[in-house]
Motif scaffolding. Structure first.
Motif, PDB file in Angstrom:
ATOM      1  N   ALA A  84       0.853  -1.187   0.000  1.00 37.58           N
ATOM      2  CA  ALA A  84       0.000   0.000   0.000  1.00 37.58           C
ATOM      3  C   ALA A  84       0.885   1.232   0.000  1.00 37.58           C
ATOM      4  O   ALA A  84       2.064   1.185   0.384  1.00 37.58           O
ATOM      5  N   HIS A  85       0.308   2.343  -0.461  1.00 33.51           N
ATOM      6  CA  HIS A  85       1.050   3.597  -0.539  1.00 33.51           C
ATOM      7  C   HIS A  85       1.330   4.186   0.835  1.00 33.51           C
ATOM      8  O   HIS A  85       0.591   3.968   1.797  1.00 33.51           O
ATOM      9  N   THR A  86       2.382   4.971   0.897  1.00 37.32           N
ATOM     10  CA  THR A  86       2.621   5.927   1.973  1.00 37.32           C
ATOM     11  C   THR A  86       2.571   7.313   1.343  1.00 37.32           C
ATOM     12  O   THR A  86       2.509   7.454   0.111  1.00 37.32           O
ATOM     13  N   ALA A  87       2.630   8.348   2.163  1.00 35.40           N
ATOM     14  CA  ALA A  87       2.669   9.713   1.620  1.00 35.40           C
ATOM     15  C   ALA A  87       3.889   9.890   0.734  1.00 35.40           C
ATOM     16  O   ALA A  87       3.857  10.596  -0.286  1.00 35.40           O
ATOM     17  N   LYS A  88       4.971   9.209   1.074  1.00 37.92           N
ATOM     18  CA  LYS A  88       6.206   9.325   0.294  1.00 37.92           C
ATOM     19  C   LYS A  88       6.043   8.688  -1.091  1.00 37.92           C
ATOM     20  O   LYS A  88       6.417   9.269  -2.108  1.00 37.92           O
ATOM     21  N   SER A  89       5.494   7.490  -1.153  1.00 37.66           N
ATOM     22  CA  SER A  89       5.404   6.789  -2.441  1.00 37.66           C
ATOM     23  C   SER A  89       4.411   7.445  -3.391  1.00 37.66           C
ATOM     24  O   SER A  89       4.562   7.355  -4.613  1.00 37.66           O
ATOM     25  N   LEU A  90       3.392   8.137  -2.852  1.00 35.88           N
ATOM     26  CA  LEU A  90       2.423   8.816  -3.721  1.00 35.88           C
ATOM     27  C   LEU A  90       3.094   9.883  -4.579  1.00 35.88           C
ATOM     28  O   LEU A  90       2.638  10.185  -5.677  1.00 35.88           O
ATOM     29  N   THR A  91       4.203  10.434  -4.092  1.00 39.24           N
ATOM     30  CA  THR A  91       4.899  11.480  -4.856  1.00 39.24           C
ATOM     31  C   THR A  91       5.687  10.907  -6.028  1.00 39.24           C
ATOM     32  O   THR A  91       6.238  11.663  -6.824  1.00 39.24           O
ATOM     33  N   TYR A  92       5.751   9.571  -6.141  1.00 38.96           N
ATOM     34  CA  TYR A  92       6.488   8.940  -7.231  1.00 38.96           C
ATOM     35  C   TYR A  92       5.575   8.346  -8.300  1.00 38.96           C
ATOM     36  O   TYR A  92       6.033   7.589  -9.148  1.00 38.96           O
ATOM     37  N   LYS A  93       4.305   8.737  -8.283  1.00 39.13           N
ATOM     38  CA  LYS A  93       3.432   8.358  -9.393  1.00 39.13           C
ATOM     39  C   LYS A  93       3.871   9.128 -10.637  1.00 39.13           C
ATOM     40  O   LYS A  93       4.512  10.178 -10.554  1.00 39.13           O
ATOM     41  N   SER A  94       3.505   8.618 -11.791  1.00 38.82           N
ATOM     42  CA  SER A  94       4.121   9.044 -13.060  1.00 38.82           C
ATOM     43  C   SER A  94       4.158  10.546 -13.291  1.00 38.82           C
ATOM     44  O   SER A  94       5.155  11.072 -13.753  1.00 38.82           O
ATOM     45  N   GLU A  95       3.081  11.246 -13.016  1.00 42.59           N
ATOM     46  CA  GLU A  95       3.016  12.662 -13.363  1.00 42.59           C
ATOM     47  C   GLU A  95       3.528  13.581 -12.271  1.00 42.59           C
ATOM     48  O   GLU A  95       3.453  14.802 -12.401  1.00 42.59           O
ATOM     49  N   GLN A  96       4.051  13.010 -11.203  1.00 44.18           N
ATOM     50  CA  GLN A  96       4.526  13.822 -10.099  1.00 44.18           C
ATOM     51  C   GLN A  96       5.943  14.322 -10.362  1.00 44.18           C
ATOM     52  O   GLN A  96       6.762  13.641 -10.986  1.00 44.18           O
ATOM     53  N   MET A  97       6.234  15.514  -9.864  1.00 37.63           N
ATOM     54  CA  MET A  97       7.543  16.133 -10.059  1.00 37.63           C
ATOM     55  C   MET A  97       8.670  15.265  -9.503  1.00 37.63           C
ATOM     56  O   MET A  97       9.736  15.124 -10.117  1.00 37.63           O
ATOM     57  N   ALA A  98       8.436  14.637  -8.347  1.00 35.87           N
ATOM     58  CA  ALA A  98       9.483  13.827  -7.728  1.00 35.87           C
ATOM     59  C   ALA A  98       9.869  12.654  -8.614  1.00 35.87           C
ATOM     60  O   ALA A  98      11.049  12.303  -8.721  1.00 35.87           O
ATOM     61  N   ALA A  99       8.883  12.042  -9.262  1.00 34.94           N
ATOM     62  CA  ALA A  99       9.171  10.914 -10.154  1.00 34.94           C
ATOM     63  C   ALA A  99      10.002  11.373 -11.346  1.00 34.94           C
ATOM     64  O   ALA A  99      11.003  10.732 -11.714  1.00 34.94           O
ATOM     65  N   GLY A 100       9.590  12.478 -11.952  1.00 28.40           N
ATOM     66  CA  GLY A 100      10.336  13.000 -13.095  1.00 28.40           C
ATOM     67  C   GLY A 100      11.752  13.379 -12.724  1.00 28.40           C
ATOM     68  O   GLY A 100      12.695  13.125 -13.483  1.00 28.40           O
ATOM     69  N   PHE A 101      11.914  13.960 -11.535  1.00 26.02           N
ATOM     70  CA  PHE A 101      13.247  14.390 -11.127  1.00 26.02           C
ATOM     71  C   PHE A 101      14.144  13.187 -10.861  1.00 26.02           C
ATOM     72  O   PHE A 101      15.325  13.190 -11.231  1.00 26.02           O
TER      73      PHE A 101
END
Length: 363
Positions: A84-101
């Motif tokens: 299951a997700h945590t607040a941290k992993s949600l930022t690594y979904k495809s369209e999120q800035m953290a994932a792109g960076f």
């Protein structure tokens, strides 16, 4: 025996930290590539078997990779074989800035950094002297191309790179840093055919768009983005509506400038000179000098090397070395411009970061 074990653990401690960081980046990159984070529901959990089916992978390997993310508190496991997700992993979904960076860092830094010892073994312990012979080129299988030639040859890499450049542009605004009001009177007295503002290496034109929005007295039809042919082709296919009247001019800064962008009142180098070694930067300055008019001004917008550098700032400089470039001080920029016939006229520092606008005029 116990004392020896303690000494061994102490000696290996830093290396174990590096090991965990390397593994974590590789696992995160894999989850992003396969959109695994996207397939996990925002609330609730999903079985690893179902997740493997959705992303087209083996349950066994997904179990091994997910175990690291669970142990590192990126994911939780509310039930056996579930994540299951945590607040941290949600930022690594495809369209999120953290994932792109993260993908951008993996592409532009992680892979080339692994080639740095090989580069030194082949070329000696020295900074790259040519933009087309770099650790970045070794990492991407193009040992004879510069960073922009590699981006042209690798569309998937270019897509991530251009996305990050566009999304990070707001970090380096001209508004509030440089006052363009001097141009208002000047523009009215110029020959109607003369270009007013040329953004060299301006890519999609977003920096030019922001300048025009902040300074409506500048005629858009007399402004231009000058960039490599592929970059201009991409810009034309997705041009911002506010830029429909600007000129899109293809070419190379290492060749004489075409007539459409000669004699401009302003030329801008925005966050591109640091990508190149000194010899290529000097060539760029000489190209502009040959095309400049007597009243031309040149803006260099870059993050400057500071006297009291942090570890992160030093790491950024090494990152530029991977593509053949470097972070430079004001004095270094001024020396290169001076060798081409320009002199530093003014410096305008952004108080929000280390970026500055350096204004040059003919010497």
């Amino acid at each position: 025996m116990e004392e020896r074990r303690a000494q061994l653990r102490q000696s290996l401690g830093p290396a174990m930290g590096y090991l965990n960081a390397i593994v974590e980046m590789g696992v995160l990159k894999t989850f992003i590539d396969y959109k695994a984070f996207d397939m996990i529901p925002d609330s609730g959990s999903i079985s690893l078997s179902e997740l493997a089916r959705k992303i087209g992978g083996e349950h066994e390997v997904l179990e091994r990779l997910a175990a690291h993310l669970i142990a590192a508190d990126f994911l939780t496991s509310p039930a056996p074989d579930h994540v299951a997700h945590t607040a941290k992993s949600l930022t690594y979904k495809s369209e999120q800035m953290a994932a792109g960076f993260l993908v951008h860092v993996f592409n532009m830094l992680f892979q080339p950094m692994a080639q740095l010892p090989t580069y030194f073994a082949q070329h000696g312990l020295a900074s790259p002297k040519h933009a087309d012979v770099t650790p970045f080129g070794l990492a991407w299988g193009h040992p004879d191309k510069d960073v922009y030639g590699i981006l042209e040859a690798e569309p998937a890499l270019a897509k991530v790179f251009n996305s990050m450049v566009g999304r990070s542009g707001a970090l380096y605004p001209m508004k509030g840093v440089y006052d363009f009001s001097w141009m208002q009177q000047q523009v009215g007295s110029l020959d109607g055919e003369r270009p007013v503002f040329v953004d060299i290496g301006g890519s999609s034109g977003l920096a030019l768009r922001d300048m025009l929005s902040d300074n409506p007295f500048v005629p858009a039809e007399r402004c231009a983005v000058f960039d490599l042919p592929k970059a201009i082709e991409n810009a034309a296919s997705s041009l911002d509506p506010a830029l429909q009247s600007i000129q899109l001019v293809p070419g190379s800064i290492f060749d004489p400038l075409p007539p459409a962008v000669r004699g401009s009142l302003v030329y801008q180098f925005r966050r591109i000179l640091n990508d190149f070694p000194d010899g290529d930067v000097l060539r760029s300055w000489k190209t502009v000098r040959e095309a400049a008019a007597s009243d031309t001004r040149v803006y260099v917008v870059e993050e400057l090397m500071q006297a009291n550098r942090t570890t992160f700032q030093i790491a950024q400089d090494i990152t530029f070395m991977l593509v053949g470039g470097k972070r430079r001080t004001v004095e270094m920029h001024a020396a290169l411009a001076g060798a081409a016939g320009f002199r530093l006229n003014a410096q305008f520092q952004d108080t929000g970061n280390e970026c500055a606008v350096l204004e040059f005029i003919l010497a």
